[in-house]
Write a protein that holds these residues in place. Structure first.
Motif, mmCIF file in Angstrom:
data_model
loop_
_atom_site.group_PDB
_atom_site.id
_atom_site.type_symbol
_atom_site.label_atom_id
_atom_site.label_comp_id
_atom_site.label_asym_id
_atom_site.label_seq_id
_atom_site.Cartn_x
_atom_site.Cartn_y
_atom_site.Cartn_z
ATOM 1 N N SER A 1 0.829 -1.202 0.000
ATOM 2 C CA SER A 1 0.000 0.000 0.000
ATOM 3 C C SER A 1 0.869 1.260 0.000
ATOM 4 O O SER A 1 2.067 1.213 0.293
ATOM 5 C CB SER A 1 -0.915 0.008 1.218
ATOM 6 O OG SER A 1 -0.171 0.265 2.395
ATOM 7 N N ARG A 2 0.245 2.377 -0.319
ATOM 8 C CA ARG A 2 0.974 3.645 -0.342
ATOM 9 C C ARG A 2 1.503 3.999 1.051
ATOM 10 O O ARG A 2 2.613 4.494 1.199
ATOM 11 C CB ARG A 2 0.088 4.765 -0.886
ATOM 12 C CG ARG A 2 0.837 6.075 -1.010
ATOM 13 C CD ARG A 2 0.064 7.105 -1.803
ATOM 14 N NE ARG A 2 0.749 8.364 -1.839
ATOM 15 C CZ ARG A 2 1.609 8.731 -2.777
ATOM 16 N NH1 ARG A 2 1.870 7.917 -3.764
ATOM 17 N NH2 ARG A 2 2.195 9.905 -2.735
ATOM 18 N N GLY A 3 0.716 3.721 2.072
ATOM 19 C CA GLY A 3 1.147 3.997 3.440
ATOM 20 C C GLY A 3 2.389 3.208 3.817
ATOM 21 O O GLY A 3 3.306 3.731 4.470
ATOM 22 N N GLU A 4 2.425 1.941 3.405
ATOM 23 C CA GLU A 4 3.611 1.115 3.674
ATOM 24 C C GLU A 4 4.828 1.662 2.945
ATOM 25 O O GLU A 4 5.927 1.691 3.500
ATOM 26 C CB GLU A 4 3.346 -0.331 3.242
ATOM 27 C CG GLU A 4 2.313 -1.049 4.099
ATOM 28 C CD GLU A 4 1.903 -2.385 3.531
ATOM 29 O OE1 GLU A 4 1.560 -3.269 4.329
ATOM 30 O OE2 GLU A 4 1.923 -2.545 2.291
ATOM 31 N N ARG A 5 4.623 2.100 1.722
ATOM 32 C CA ARG A 5 5.735 2.683 0.959
ATOM 33 C C ARG A 5 6.241 3.959 1.605
ATOM 34 O O ARG A 5 7.444 4.204 1.672
ATOM 35 C CB ARG A 5 5.301 2.943 -0.479
ATOM 36 C CG ARG A 5 5.091 1.672 -1.247
ATOM 37 C CD ARG A 5 4.609 1.917 -2.635
ATOM 38 N NE ARG A 5 4.382 0.623 -3.268
ATOM 39 C CZ ARG A 5 3.951 0.464 -4.482
ATOM 40 N NH1 ARG A 5 3.688 1.505 -5.231
ATOM 41 N NH2 ARG A 5 3.764 -0.736 -4.972
ATOM 42 N N GLU A 6 5.309 4.782 2.083
ATOM 43 C CA GLU A 6 5.707 6.028 2.739
ATOM 44 C C GLU A 6 6.502 5.744 4.011
ATOM 45 O O GLU A 6 7.480 6.432 4.305
ATOM 46 C CB GLU A 6 4.479 6.880 3.039
ATOM 47 C CG GLU A 6 3.859 7.481 1.796
ATOM 48 C CD GLU A 6 2.541 8.192 2.046
ATOM 49 O OE1 GLU A 6 1.995 8.101 3.173
ATOM 50 O OE2 GLU A 6 2.047 8.826 1.099
ATOM 51 N N GLU B 1 7.648 2.040 -11.873
ATOM 52 C CA GLU B 1 8.033 1.996 -10.454
ATOM 53 C C GLU B 1 8.820 3.245 -10.061
ATOM 54 O O GLU B 1 8.648 3.765 -8.959
ATOM 55 C CB GLU B 1 8.848 0.737 -10.167
ATOM 56 C CG GLU B 1 8.041 -0.539 -10.202
ATOM 57 C CD GLU B 1 7.039 -0.657 -9.073
ATOM 58 O OE1 GLU B 1 7.342 -0.277 -7.931
ATOM 59 O OE2 GLU B 1 5.920 -1.135 -9.354
ATOM 60 N N LEU C 1 6.283 5.968 -9.622
ATOM 61 C CA LEU C 1 5.480 5.721 -8.426
ATOM 62 C C LEU C 1 6.262 6.060 -7.154
ATOM 63 O O LEU C 1 5.793 6.822 -6.306
ATOM 64 C CB LEU C 1 5.030 4.261 -8.394
ATOM 65 C CG LEU C 1 4.288 3.821 -7.136
ATOM 66 C CD1 LEU C 1 2.944 4.519 -7.064
ATOM 67 C CD2 LEU C 1 4.104 2.323 -7.129
ATOM 68 N N TRP C 2 7.466 5.496 -7.032
ATOM 69 C CA TRP C 2 8.272 5.764 -5.845
ATOM 70 C C TRP C 2 8.754 7.213 -5.821
ATOM 71 O O TRP C 2 8.906 7.799 -4.752
ATOM 72 C CB TRP C 2 9.445 4.792 -5.757
ATOM 73 C CG TRP C 2 9.006 3.435 -5.287
ATOM 74 C CD1 TRP C 2 8.583 2.402 -6.061
ATOM 75 C CD2 TRP C 2 8.910 2.990 -3.941
ATOM 76 N NE1 TRP C 2 8.244 1.335 -5.278
ATOM 77 C CE2 TRP C 2 8.439 1.665 -3.970
ATOM 78 C CE3 TRP C 2 9.196 3.570 -2.710
ATOM 79 C CZ2 TRP C 2 8.240 0.924 -2.813
ATOM 80 C CZ3 TRP C 2 9.003 2.819 -1.554
ATOM 81 C CH2 TRP C 2 8.524 1.514 -1.616
ATOM 82 N N SER D 1 7.035 9.778 -6.771
ATOM 83 C CA SER D 1 5.935 10.593 -6.230
ATOM 84 C C SER D 1 5.898 10.494 -4.705
ATOM 85 O O SER D 1 5.608 11.469 -4.019
ATOM 86 C CB SER D 1 4.596 10.169 -6.831
ATOM 87 O OG SER D 1 4.218 8.893 -6.377
ATOM 88 N N ILE D 2 6.217 9.321 -4.168
ATOM 89 C CA ILE D 2 6.270 9.155 -2.716
ATOM 90 C C ILE D 2 7.446 9.940 -2.131
ATOM 91 O O ILE D 2 7.366 10.460 -1.022
ATOM 92 C CB ILE D 2 6.352 7.655 -2.349
ATOM 93 C CG1 ILE D 2 5.044 6.971 -2.760
ATOM 94 C CG2 ILE D 2 6.620 7.453 -0.870
ATOM 95 C CD1 ILE D 2 5.071 5.474 -2.707
#
Length: 89
Positions: free
Chosen positions: A2-7, A40, A43-44, A46-47
């Protein structure tokens, strides 16, 4: 993931002193396809707070993704080949 896990992963990586390039290297290490690597990276990126262009430029400069444009000669190399009196053989 999830985005939260990535953050959270990005926050931990930054706490440990990793740069944006180091984080992208770690994330893209096991991604085989060039197109998937681009996705990827964006995506990363943007985080990490980067724009699409910034994240792709960083990934390309670090040789994590192939460039869409072929490498060009340096300006000095181009000028060396243009001698006014020379004739190509």
């Amino acid at each position: 993931m999830s985005r939260g896990e990535r953050e959270r992963l990005v926050a931990l990586a930054r706490k440990s002193g990793m740069s944006d390039v180091d984080i992208l290297k770690a994330v893209l290490a096991n991604v085989p396809s060039g197109n998937q690597r681009r996705k990827e990276a964006v995506l990363w990126g943007s985080i990490l707070g980067l724009t699409q262009n910034e994240s792709l430029r960083i990934a390309c400069d670090a040789n994590l993704i192939p460039s869409t444009h072929p490498p060009q000669k340096a300006k000095s190399e181009k000028l060396l080949g243009k001698d006014r009196g020379s004739v190509d053989e």
